[in-house]
Design a protein around this motif. Structure first.
Motif, mmCIF file in Angstrom:
data_model
loop_
_atom_site.group_PDB
_atom_site.id
_atom_site.type_symbol
_atom_site.label_atom_id
_atom_site.label_comp_id
_atom_site.label_asym_id
_atom_site.label_seq_id
_atom_site.Cartn_x
_atom_site.Cartn_y
_atom_site.Cartn_z
ATOM 1 N N GLY A 86 0.780 -1.475 -0.137
ATOM 2 C CA GLY A 86 -0.095 0.096 0.082
ATOM 3 C C GLY A 86 0.813 1.322 -0.084
ATOM 4 N N PHE A 87 2.360 1.235 0.016
ATOM 5 C CA PHE A 87 3.254 2.312 0.082
ATOM 6 C C PHE A 87 3.509 2.815 -1.144
ATOM 7 N N VAL A 88 2.974 1.930 -2.342
ATOM 8 C CA VAL A 88 3.455 2.245 -3.723
ATOM 9 C C VAL A 88 3.135 3.679 -4.083
ATOM 10 N N PRO A 89 1.800 4.480 -3.724
ATOM 11 C CA PRO A 89 1.478 5.680 -3.731
ATOM 12 C C PRO A 89 2.562 6.723 -2.971
ATOM 13 N N SER A 90 3.154 6.210 -2.133
ATOM 14 C CA SER A 90 4.200 7.039 -1.348
ATOM 15 C C SER A 90 5.458 7.310 -2.167
#
Length: 219
Positions: free
Chosen positions: A112-116
């Motif tokens: 879920g940290f891909v957008p980060s």
């Protein structure tokens, strides 16, 4: 490594496949990508920070210590955030009868940290332009008035507002992915997963919202 495009276009199917054989390798690559971008941004900003410390008359040893602490924070920060979010989601999901190993939660939350990664790239670009291209005047003399004006310049303006607004967008994007991650990692309904994710994400959004409001001088 699993397809990032599948994660972004079909997160439900992506996490359904990952649930059967969770691995920390892919999420670790994602977190390391965030660290790499943030580290490059810190190096690019170090020139401005050195100028600031020199203007303040700080000793060389103090400057080195502050810069070392900054780099440690840049490297450790994303890993701490990963563990913190995973731990909070895993604990909160107990309220909704969540079932599953923490290692699975940790693995799926990491994706879920891909957008980060994208958020860090955007933030690095904005800060590079702000500090190294457009520039911010460092006070020649450190008086209460000059430092107050300098702090206001650091915290306000359209670029600060843009960075904060993008931070909110990327956090909400991660929350969308985390909802499906928790659905599969903890065997929750989509409603239970969304409520699990909502609390910690709301805190993060409120922090960015306060920065945004300060930047546009509402607070």
């Amino acid at each position: 490594m699993p397809s990032i495009s599948a994660l972004l276009t079909d997160p439900d199917g992506f996490f359904d496949r990952q649930e059967s054989d969770p691995s920390l390798k892919g999420p670790l690559v994602v977190i390391l990508a965030v660290v790499a971008v943030d580290a490059v941004a810190a190096v690019l900003q170090s020139r401005f920070m050195s100028q600031l410390f020199e203007g303040a008359g700080a000793a060389g040893g103090l400057v080195t210590a502050i810069q070392a602490f900054t780099y440690i924070f840049v490297v450790a920060g994303p890993f701490v955030a990963w563990l913190l979010y995973a731990g909070l989601f895993h604990a909160i999901s107990v309220v909704f009868d969540g079932d599953g190993e923490f290692s699975t939660t940790l693995s799926l939350v990491g994706w879920g940290f891909v957008p980060s990664v994208l958020g860090s790239v955007a933030s690095a670009g904005i800060n590079y332009y702000r500090f190294n291209v457009r520039g911010i005047d460092v006070p020649a003399e450190l008086t209460q008035e000059s430092m107050q004006q300098f702090n206001q310049a650091l915290q306000t303006g359209p670029l600060v507002a843009l960075s904060a607004a993008l931070g909110i967008v990327f956090t909400l994007w991660s929350a969308f992915l985390w909802t499906f991650a928790l659905k599969h990692a903890r065997d929750l309904s989509i409603r239970g997963a969304a409520l699990t994710v909502a609390g910690p994400v709301l805190v993060a959004v409120l922090i960015s919202l306060r920065t945004l409001l300060v930047a546009v001088e509402v607070l």
